[in-house]
Design a protein around this motif. Structure first.
Motif, mmCIF file in Angstrom:
data_model
loop_
_atom_site.group_PDB
_atom_site.id
_atom_site.type_symbol
_atom_site.label_atom_id
_atom_site.label_comp_id
_atom_site.label_asym_id
_atom_site.label_seq_id
_atom_site.Cartn_x
_atom_site.Cartn_y
_atom_site.Cartn_z
ATOM 1 N N PRO A 32 0.805 -1.225 0.000
ATOM 2 C CA PRO A 32 0.000 0.000 0.000
ATOM 3 C C PRO A 32 0.835 1.271 0.000
ATOM 4 C CG PRO A 32 -0.853 -1.588 1.590
ATOM 5 C CD PRO A 32 0.475 -2.115 1.128
ATOM 6 N N LEU A 33 1.993 1.234 0.680
ATOM 7 C CA LEU A 33 2.852 2.418 0.717
ATOM 8 C C LEU A 33 3.426 2.726 -0.672
ATOM 9 C CD1 LEU A 33 4.786 1.705 4.041
ATOM 10 C CD2 LEU A 33 2.798 3.172 3.701
ATOM 11 N N TYR A 34 3.873 1.681 -1.368
ATOM 12 C CA TYR A 34 4.407 1.879 -2.712
ATOM 13 C C TYR A 34 3.323 2.345 -3.676
ATOM 14 C CZ TYR A 34 9.218 0.315 -2.242
ATOM 15 O OH TYR A 34 10.553 0.243 -1.918
ATOM 16 N N SER A 35 2.139 1.761 -3.537
ATOM 17 C CA SER A 35 1.031 2.157 -4.409
ATOM 18 C C SER A 35 0.676 3.629 -4.215
ATOM 19 C CB SER A 35 -0.192 1.279 -4.138
ATOM 20 O OG SER A 35 0.071 -0.064 -4.463
ATOM 21 N N SER A 60 17.168 1.486 -12.353
ATOM 22 C CA SER A 60 16.930 2.923 -12.238
ATOM 23 C C SER A 60 16.825 3.358 -10.783
ATOM 24 C CB SER A 60 15.629 3.301 -12.964
ATOM 25 O OG SER A 60 15.643 2.901 -14.315
ATOM 26 N N GLY A 61 17.277 4.569 -10.508
ATOM 27 C CA GLY A 61 17.060 5.158 -9.198
ATOM 28 C C GLY A 61 18.268 5.257 -8.307
ATOM 29 N N GLY A 62 19.455 4.965 -8.836
ATOM 30 C CA GLY A 62 20.667 5.111 -8.040
ATOM 31 C C GLY A 62 20.725 4.149 -6.872
ATOM 32 N N ILE A 63 21.279 4.590 -5.747
ATOM 33 C CA ILE A 63 21.434 3.716 -4.587
ATOM 34 C C ILE A 63 20.093 3.406 -3.925
ATOM 35 C CG2 ILE A 63 23.790 4.480 -4.130
ATOM 36 C CD1 ILE A 63 22.711 6.284 -1.940
ATOM 37 N N ALA A 64 19.057 4.173 -4.265
ATOM 38 C CA ALA A 64 17.715 3.919 -3.734
ATOM 39 C C ALA A 64 16.812 3.338 -4.816
ATOM 40 C CB ALA A 64 17.116 5.202 -3.167
ATOM 41 N N ALA A 65 17.380 2.543 -5.714
ATOM 42 C CA ALA A 65 16.606 1.950 -6.811
ATOM 43 C C ALA A 65 15.437 1.137 -6.254
ATOM 44 C CB ALA A 65 17.503 1.080 -7.673
ATOM 45 N N GLN A 66 14.268 1.335 -6.851
ATOM 46 C CA GLN A 66 13.052 0.672 -6.382
ATOM 47 C C GLN A 66 12.619 -0.481 -7.284
ATOM 48 O OE1 GLN A 66 11.833 1.638 -3.439
ATOM 49 N NE2 GLN A 66 13.419 3.226 -3.355
ATOM 50 N N ASP A 67 13.454 -0.862 -8.234
ATOM 51 C CA ASP A 67 13.066 -1.860 -9.231
ATOM 52 C C ASP A 67 12.641 -3.190 -8.616
ATOM 53 O OD1 ASP A 67 13.803 -0.190 -11.504
ATOM 54 O OD2 ASP A 67 15.861 -0.521 -10.872
ATOM 55 N N VAL A 68 13.417 -3.680 -7.664
ATOM 56 C CA VAL A 68 13.128 -5.007 -7.100
ATOM 57 C C VAL A 68 11.820 -5.013 -6.308
ATOM 58 C CG1 VAL A 68 13.922 -6.792 -5.521
ATOM 59 C CG2 VAL A 68 15.525 -5.767 -7.136
ATOM 60 N N PRO A 69 11.619 -4.113 -5.335
ATOM 61 C CA PRO A 69 10.344 -4.159 -4.610
ATOM 62 C C PRO A 69 9.128 -3.930 -5.497
ATOM 63 C CG PRO A 69 11.655 -2.244 -3.950
ATOM 64 C CD PRO A 69 12.544 -3.123 -4.736
ATOM 65 N N VAL A 70 9.258 -3.070 -6.510
ATOM 66 C CA VAL A 70 8.131 -2.858 -7.425
ATOM 67 C C VAL A 70 7.837 -4.136 -8.201
ATOM 68 C CG1 VAL A 70 7.375 -1.625 -9.498
ATOM 69 C CG2 VAL A 70 8.454 -0.365 -7.625
ATOM 70 N N PHE A 71 8.894 -4.809 -8.671
ATOM 71 C CA PHE A 71 8.705 -6.074 -9.376
ATOM 72 C C PHE A 71 8.082 -7.117 -8.451
ATOM 73 C CE2 PHE A 71 9.985 -10.295 -10.731
ATOM 74 C CZ PHE A 71 9.714 -10.273 -12.090
ATOM 75 N N TRP A 72 8.583 -7.205 -7.216
ATOM 76 C CA TRP A 72 8.042 -8.153 -6.242
ATOM 77 C C TRP A 72 6.531 -7.998 -6.093
ATOM 78 C CZ3 TRP A 72 11.854 -7.496 -1.544
ATOM 79 C CH2 TRP A 72 12.986 -8.301 -1.751
ATOM 80 N N LEU A 73 6.080 -6.755 -5.941
ATOM 81 C CA LEU A 73 4.660 -6.520 -5.693
ATOM 82 C C LEU A 73 3.807 -7.068 -6.829
ATOM 83 C CD1 LEU A 73 4.842 -2.896 -4.242
ATOM 84 C CD2 LEU A 73 4.412 -5.014 -2.994
ATOM 85 N N GLY A 74 4.270 -6.874 -8.069
ATOM 86 C CA GLY A 74 3.528 -7.421 -9.198
ATOM 87 C C GLY A 74 3.659 -8.927 -9.302
ATOM 88 N N PHE A 75 4.849 -9.444 -8.996
ATOM 89 C CA PHE A 75 5.117 -10.880 -9.118
ATOM 90 C C PHE A 75 4.291 -11.676 -8.112
ATOM 91 C CE2 PHE A 75 7.454 -14.768 -8.185
ATOM 92 C CZ PHE A 75 7.800 -15.228 -9.444
ATOM 93 N N PHE A 76 4.337 -11.269 -6.850
ATOM 94 C CA PHE A 76 3.628 -12.021 -5.821
ATOM 95 C C PHE A 76 2.116 -11.866 -5.946
ATOM 96 C CE2 PHE A 76 7.753 -11.285 -3.417
ATOM 97 C CZ PHE A 76 8.219 -12.558 -3.705
ATOM 98 N N LYS A 77 1.671 -10.744 -6.459
ATOM 99 C CA LYS A 77 0.239 -10.586 -6.711
ATOM 100 C C LYS A 77 -0.229 -11.575 -7.770
ATOM 101 C CE LYS A 77 -3.251 -7.185 -8.099
ATOM 102 N NZ LYS A 77 -3.488 -5.768 -8.507
ATOM 103 N N GLU A 78 0.614 -11.819 -8.762
ATOM 104 C CA GLU A 78 0.254 -12.725 -9.864
ATOM 105 C C GLU A 78 0.444 -14.187 -9.497
ATOM 106 O OE1 GLU A 78 -1.014 -14.068 -13.512
ATOM 107 O OE2 GLU A 78 -1.053 -11.971 -12.827
ATOM 108 N N PHE A 79 1.564 -14.521 -8.824
ATOM 109 C CA PHE A 79 1.935 -15.923 -8.628
ATOM 110 C C PHE A 79 1.865 -16.399 -7.179
ATOM 111 C CE2 PHE A 79 4.387 -14.509 -12.412
ATOM 112 C CZ PHE A 79 3.793 -15.338 -13.350
ATOM 113 N N GLY A 80 1.630 -15.480 -6.242
ATOM 114 C CA GLY A 80 1.670 -15.868 -4.841
ATOM 115 C C GLY A 80 3.092 -15.890 -4.318
#
Length: 271
Positions: A32-35, A60-80
């Protein structure tokens, strides 16, 4: 040295461990925080095929890159949360007291052996071939795919016998204004010799304004991640594929996908 000692894994090596409950708790809180903050969108996650797959993404995003957590949120929503997904990271991050937490989150030391073992176990593995070079690129180049000549990801996918799933993301390079990668500055400061860092970005953002090292807090830029069609290397390039040829094709596909996202983006940060 005994056989057991010879095969004892180093911190961050792939051991087949997976802790879905920790990821479930983390994403339940962070989702919810990321959304709300980044207004994240992850599109076409269902394109990831069953079994092992190598997800290849821009960074993207330098040392605070958000790519992994954003991907996680979509991945776990789709596959559990029971489908394992591992992320290759620089071994400099796998030091000290954070190692147990990072490894439980599926972070493994970036090596071909680790990636191949994880892929052959049937897991999804995420790799950012461009690494820091990509994550610290100037904001003016946020829509450019550039892996800095690195092609090892192709050889890894071929060795493991898995498809490559290209993923592109936009918005991370707007979380602060990246002016330069600072390769010249890293060299002048001797950081490559001390820490193996080849870049030290110069940015403008909040709260420090002009920052050396990209230490500003990420602005609430809208982040959109797009999963592209999987690439079956053997089907498209034969049983003895040329690594350079596959790399060119992957980057071409990703550039077209990133161009599409850029064309849809109306305003910086707002999306």
């Amino acid at each position: 040295m005994s056989t057991e000692e010879q095969h004892e894994p180093s911190p961050g090596d792939f051991t087949g461990e997976w802790h879905p409950e920790l990821l479930r708790r983390l994403t339940t809180i962070a989702g919810p925080l990321y959304s709300l903050y980044f207004r994240t969108e992850v599109r076409d996650m269902d394109r990831i095929p069953p079994g092992g797959a190598l997800v290849v993404s821009n960074h993207s995003g330098g040392i605070a890159a958000q790519d992994v957590p954003v991907f996680w949120l979509g991945f776990f929503k789709e596959f559990g949360h029971d489908r394992p997904v591992y992320t290759l990271i620089h071994d400099l991050l796998l030091r000290g007291p954070t190692i147990p937490v990072l490894t439980r989150l599926g972070m493994i030391r970036a090596s071909r052996d680790n990636a191949t073992e994880a892929l052959r176990s049937g897991a999804v593995v995420i790799v950012f071939p461009g690494g820091d070079y990509d994550a610290l690129r100037p904001t003016s180049q946020q829509s450019v795919i550039d892996f800095n000549g690195r092609t090892g990801y192709v050889a890894t996918a071929i060795e493991a016998g898995v498809p490559i799933v290209p993923v592109v993301s936009i918005g991370g390079q707007e979380t602060q204004l990246f002016l330069t990668r600072g390769k010249w500055l890293a060299k002048r400061l001797g950081l490559q010799r001390l820490t193996r860092a080849e870049e030290v970005a110069v940015t403008v953002g909040f709260p420090f304004g002009l920052s050396v090292g990209a230490f500003n807090l990420p602005l609430p830029s809208k982040i959109v991640t797009q999963v592209l069609e999987p690439i079956d290397i053997a089907a498209e390039f034969g049983n003895n594929p040329d690594v350079a040829e596959v790399d060119v094709h992957v980057r071409k596909v990703m550039q077209a996908g990133l161009d599409d996202l850029a064309a849809q983006r109306r305003f910086p940060i707002l999306g």
